[in-house]
Design an enzyme around this catalytic site. Structure first.
Site, PDB file in Angstrom:
ATOM      1  N   ARG A  54      79.565  72.048  24.888  1.00  0.00           N
ATOM      2  CA  ARG A  54      80.184  70.952  24.104  1.00  0.00           C
ATOM      3  C   ARG A  54      80.512  69.760  25.001  1.00  0.00           C
ATOM      4  O   ARG A  54      80.632  68.637  24.552  1.00  0.00           O
ATOM      5  CB  ARG A  54      81.419  71.453  23.335  1.00  0.00           C
ATOM      6  CG  ARG A  54      82.067  70.385  22.468  1.00  0.00           C
ATOM      7  CD  ARG A  54      82.802  70.895  21.226  1.00  0.00           C
ATOM      8  NE  ARG A  54      83.549  72.116  21.430  1.00  0.00           N
ATOM      9  CZ  ARG A  54      84.689  72.215  22.129  1.00  0.00           C
ATOM     10  NH1 ARG A  54      85.241  71.139  22.659  1.00  0.00           N
ATOM     11  NH2 ARG A  54      85.275  73.383  22.280  1.00  0.00           N
ATOM     12  N   TYR A 107      75.722  52.127   4.916  1.00  0.00           N
ATOM     13  CA  TYR A 107      75.230  53.459   4.559  1.00  0.00           C
ATOM     14  C   TYR A 107      76.314  54.166   3.732  1.00  0.00           C
ATOM     15  O   TYR A 107      77.504  54.079   4.055  1.00  0.00           O
ATOM     16  CB  TYR A 107      74.929  54.230   5.847  1.00  0.00           C
ATOM     17  CG  TYR A 107      74.346  55.588   5.608  1.00  0.00           C
ATOM     18  CD1 TYR A 107      73.045  55.739   5.130  1.00  0.00           C
ATOM     19  CD2 TYR A 107      75.092  56.732   5.851  1.00  0.00           C
ATOM     20  CE1 TYR A 107      72.522  56.989   4.905  1.00  0.00           C
ATOM     21  CE2 TYR A 107      74.565  57.986   5.633  1.00  0.00           C
ATOM     22  CZ  TYR A 107      73.276  58.107   5.157  1.00  0.00           C
ATOM     23  OH  TYR A 107      72.753  59.351   4.930  1.00  0.00           O
ATOM     24  N   ASP A 179      74.953  49.518  13.632  1.00  0.00           N
ATOM     25  CA  ASP A 179      74.106  50.661  13.237  1.00  0.00           C
ATOM     26  C   ASP A 179      72.665  50.171  13.260  1.00  0.00           C
ATOM     27  O   ASP A 179      72.253  49.380  12.410  1.00  0.00           O
ATOM     28  CB  ASP A 179      74.528  51.136  11.832  1.00  0.00           C
ATOM     29  CG  ASP A 179      73.701  52.331  11.347  1.00  0.00           C
ATOM     30  OD1 ASP A 179      72.574  52.520  11.837  1.00  0.00           O
ATOM     31  OD2 ASP A 179      74.183  53.054  10.459  1.00  0.00           O
ATOM     32  N   LYS A 204      66.167  59.592  11.776  1.00  0.00           N
ATOM     33  CA  LYS A 204      65.172  58.701  11.178  1.00  0.00           C
ATOM     34  C   LYS A 204      64.065  58.381  12.189  1.00  0.00           C
ATOM     35  O   LYS A 204      63.401  59.279  12.645  1.00  0.00           O
ATOM     36  CB  LYS A 204      65.882  57.458  10.640  1.00  0.00           C
ATOM     37  CG  LYS A 204      67.198  57.768   9.867  1.00  0.00           C
ATOM     38  CD  LYS A 204      66.975  58.469   8.550  1.00  0.00           C
ATOM     39  CE  LYS A 204      68.248  59.024   7.922  1.00  0.00           C
ATOM     40  NZ  LYS A 204      69.366  58.115   7.755  1.00  0.00           N
TER      41      LYS A 204
HETATM   42  C1  PLP Z   1      70.840  58.222   7.622  1.00  0.00           C
HETATM   43  C2  PLP Z   1      71.712  57.122   8.063  1.00  0.00           C
HETATM   44  C3  PLP Z   1      72.988  57.343   8.595  1.00  0.00           C
HETATM   45  C4  PLP Z   1      73.594  58.728   8.677  1.00  0.00           C
HETATM   46  O1  PLP Z   1      72.895  59.541   9.555  1.00  0.00           O
HETATM   47  P1  PLP Z   1      72.796  61.146   9.421  1.00  0.00           P
HETATM   48  O2  PLP Z   1      71.896  61.512  10.535  1.00  0.00           O
HETATM   49  O3  PLP Z   1      72.225  61.432   8.058  1.00  0.00           O
HETATM   50  O4  PLP Z   1      74.179  61.677   9.542  1.00  0.00           O
HETATM   51  C5  PLP Z   1      73.727  56.258   9.030  1.00  0.00           C
HETATM   52  N1  PLP Z   1      73.244  55.002   8.937  1.00  0.00           N
HETATM   53  C6  PLP Z   1      72.038  54.744   8.415  1.00  0.00           C
HETATM   54  C7  PLP Z   1      71.572  53.330   8.336  1.00  0.00           C
HETATM   55  C8  PLP Z   1      71.225  55.774   7.960  1.00  0.00           C
HETATM   56  O5  PLP Z   1      70.020  55.504   7.428  1.00  0.00           O
END
Ligand code: PLP
Length: 390
Positions: A54, A107, A179, A204
């Site tokens: 961790r 998001y 983000d 992603k």
């Molecule tokens: C998918 C996504 C998240 C969240 O990510 P997870 O891996 O599903 O927890 C946050 N911001 C954006 C823009 C996303 O597309």
């Protein structure tokens, strides 16, 4: 090294890993100490080396070093989901009573997290277009500690001028978090523009193969990132598994090649979609008709792999269209080799009240396409057949 080389080599020295070409998977929860005194030194921070996964793991460490270099940061942390990265940085940067200024679109789960912050800790937030210096200044309060931005905004592809936001924030000592999931560091580098932290849902584009959920946080300051590692990340515990870090390292090696193809496929689809009479609106950052194309071109290397469009006839027409697709999968998520399509009004944004959703520009007939890596002509054929069927 240049970034396309860093994607493949950064943070990996075969000499440190039994001359292995690829990064080994250290599937271990803990590390043995050679003596009681060594254990004491490691806990005291006087000697580097493993304690417990961790707090650090050699496979995860390569991923963190690689992402730190790609985003031009001073430190990076990997998490078990994008949301763990989001929650960790917001817990780190706020205390009860603070205020967070956000881009107008977020998001869905980030929005949900802000709701938890508000009810439990009286940490309030404001959504703003952040479109001008005046608009940003008016939305700030004396309690604002963070500006939290997504750009492009999902699913309307609106662009936030990152340089402007960072400039106003810097004058007031407010931290900026971006983000960067939709772009990946290949297309946009917020720390270079002036942000303090950049985060990703590594689920992603970074991974790109639809088989992992993970997150990444990169910060400008090495000491602060180490502090986050030893406080919020350690004690909230949203760490990544070594195997998932290993899969993301595998995905990252082809990020540049994949992103180029996502973009060229998206450009081909855009040309086709513009000829389709059933479509009333198209949203793509590098489209000539996008009202903020100039800002997009200032901060992004290319328009990305996501296109949204509105078909006439609302939810009913949108659902009929989806049900007539054969190659393109109806699914949320994005950035995978497979082309995916989703209906924000009934899927990702279904929790947003209809009135708010329409005000955000999310029409009931809107669909969001994550353009995959297939032959663009096959994707276009599938879309054409579905349009003919409806
Ligand atoms: C998918 C996504 C998240 C969240 O990510 P997870 O891996 O599903 O927890 C946050 N911001 C954006 C823009 C996303 O597309």
């Amino acid at each position: 090294m240049r970034n396309d080389t860093r994607l493949i080599h950064e943070g990996m020295d075969p000499k440190q890993h039994h001359d292995s070409l690829t990064v080994p998977l250290y599937q271990t929860s803990t590390y043995t100490f050679h003596s009681a005194e060594q254990g004491q030194r490691r806990f005291a921070g006087e000697e580097s080396g493993g304690i417990y996964s961790r707090l650090g793991n050699p496979t995860v460490e390569v991923l963190e070093k690689r992402m730190m270099a790609l985003e031009n940061g001073g430190g990076a942390l990997a998490f078990g989901s994008g949301m763990a990265a989001v929650s960790t940085i917001l817990v780190h940067l706020t205390k009860a009573g603070d205020h967070i200024l956000c881009s107008k679109g977020l998001y869905g789960c980030t929005f949900g997290l802000l709701g938890i912050f508000e009810t439990k800790y009286n940490i309030t937030h404001t959504l703003s277009e952040l479109a001008s210096r005046q608009e940003i200044e008016e939305a700030l309060t004396d309690k604002t500690t963070v500006i939290y931005v997504e750009s492009p905004i999902n699913p309307t592809m609106e662009i936030v001028d990152l340089a402007l936001v960072c400039e106003v924030a810097k004058e007031r000592g407010i931290r900026v978090v971006v983000d960067n999931t939709f772009c990946s560091p290949y297309l946009q580098q917020p720390l270079v523009i002036g942000a303090d932290f950049v985060l990703h849902s590594a689920t992603k584009y970074l991974n790109g193969h639809g088989d992992v959920i993970a997150g990444i946080l990169v910060g400008r300051d090495a000491d602060e990132m180490h502090q986050i590692r030893m406080t919020v990340q350690k004690d909230y515990g949203g760490i990544i598994s070594p195997f998932d870090a290993w899969l993301i390292l595998r995905g990252l090696k082809t990020l540049h090649v994949r992103m180029d193809r996502h973009v060229t496929n998206a450009e081909k689809l855009l040309s086709y979609l513009k000829t389709e009479p059933a479509i009333s609106k198209i949203f793509y950052p590098f489209d000539e008709d996008h009202p903020q194309m100039a800002i997009a071109k200032k901060q992004m290397k290319a328009g990305g792999g996501l296109i949204s469009f509105v078909i006439e006839g609302g939810t009913e027409a949108a659902q009929r269209f989806l049900n007539n697709l054969r190659l393109i999968h109806v699914a949320v998520s994005l950035g995978d080799a497979e082309t995916l399509i989703q209906h924000p009004a009934t899927m990702t944004h279904s929790v947003v009240p209809e009135e708010d959703r329409l005000a955000m520009g999310i029409d009931n007939g809107m669909l969001r396409l994550s353009v995959g890596l297939e032959d663009a002509e096959d994707i276009i054929d599938d879309l054409k057949k579905a349009f003919q069927a409806i």
